[in-house]
Design an enzyme around this catalytic site. Sequence first.
Site, short mmCIF file in Angstrom:
data_model
loop_
_atom_site.label_atom_id
_atom_site.label_comp_id
_atom_site.label_asym_id
_atom_site.label_seq_id
_atom_site.Cartn_x
_atom_site.Cartn_y
_atom_site.Cartn_z
N SER A 54 30.60 -34.61 -44.90
CA SER A 54 30.21 -33.36 -45.56
C SER A 54 31.37 -32.59 -46.17
CB SER A 54 29.46 -32.45 -44.57
OG SER A 54 30.33 -31.96 -43.58
N LYS A 115 33.29 -26.43 -42.04
CA LYS A 115 32.90 -26.17 -43.42
C LYS A 115 33.92 -25.24 -44.06
CE LYS A 115 28.78 -28.16 -42.80
NZ LYS A 115 28.44 -29.47 -43.41
#
Length: 269
Positions: A54, A115
């Site tokens: 990701s 993230k």
Amino acid sequence: MTNPNQTPTASGAGGPATIGQLVLDYARTIIGVVLVVTLFRTFLFESFVIPSGSMIPTLQVGDYIMVSKYSYGYSRFSFPFSPHLFQGRIWGAEPHRGDVAVFRFTKDTSVDYVKRIIGLPGDHIRVTEGHLYLNDQQVPCLAPHPYTALDESHVPMEGEACDEQLPASGGKGVVAHQVLKLMDDGAQNNTPDYVVPPGYFFAMGDNRDDSADSRFMGDGPKDLGFVPMENLVGHASRVFFSVESAHPFWQIWYWPVEIRWARIFRSIT
């Protein structure tokens, strides 16, 4: 009469150390090591391994990253087993926009996520036709070029990478980093306008079409939504080791070639 040539014994009392004394010495050593490691991991740095794609191209599957725990202050998630000792953060500091951060998943705080912090309290965030908008201004993404990546299942992902110029905060300059785009359609590329509430932040993966992040606000098990500041664990600062793991672990003859030597000690931006 004392023999002057007698060698002192381990007990320091003129006699041999007993088994109980040796066990106690070993126990003290082990407890000391555990205490030092616990304090180091709680208050200074902790390591994490990247299990998914990701954050490609910034972080690759198999990267081992060092996370500074003190960057944002301390919450209960800074401690082993996340004990309910207090609420909020101690010596809390707001993260900078553009930081790569480790935090606890909003649906299950036993799970760590990594993230990039895109939005801070009060920011307006939206994605329209694959383009990121921050406070109604399109975020530039320069020098697009073809990019092929491998996800955690070693499935190739062919797309386009570019250098995103993310406006930072707190006196920092523009945060330039690469993102990967695979498509321009889909729910992740056409979102509502989100306003980040006080005490929260908005996070996205650099692999924009293969990331379960704050663009997904529903009740689904993978929907992240806005992330409470309390969930922050630390700032990801450096890759200290990286391995591809394309072959079974027992095939030790592949170990040297699977280490990504160029990524060792690489700074994370």
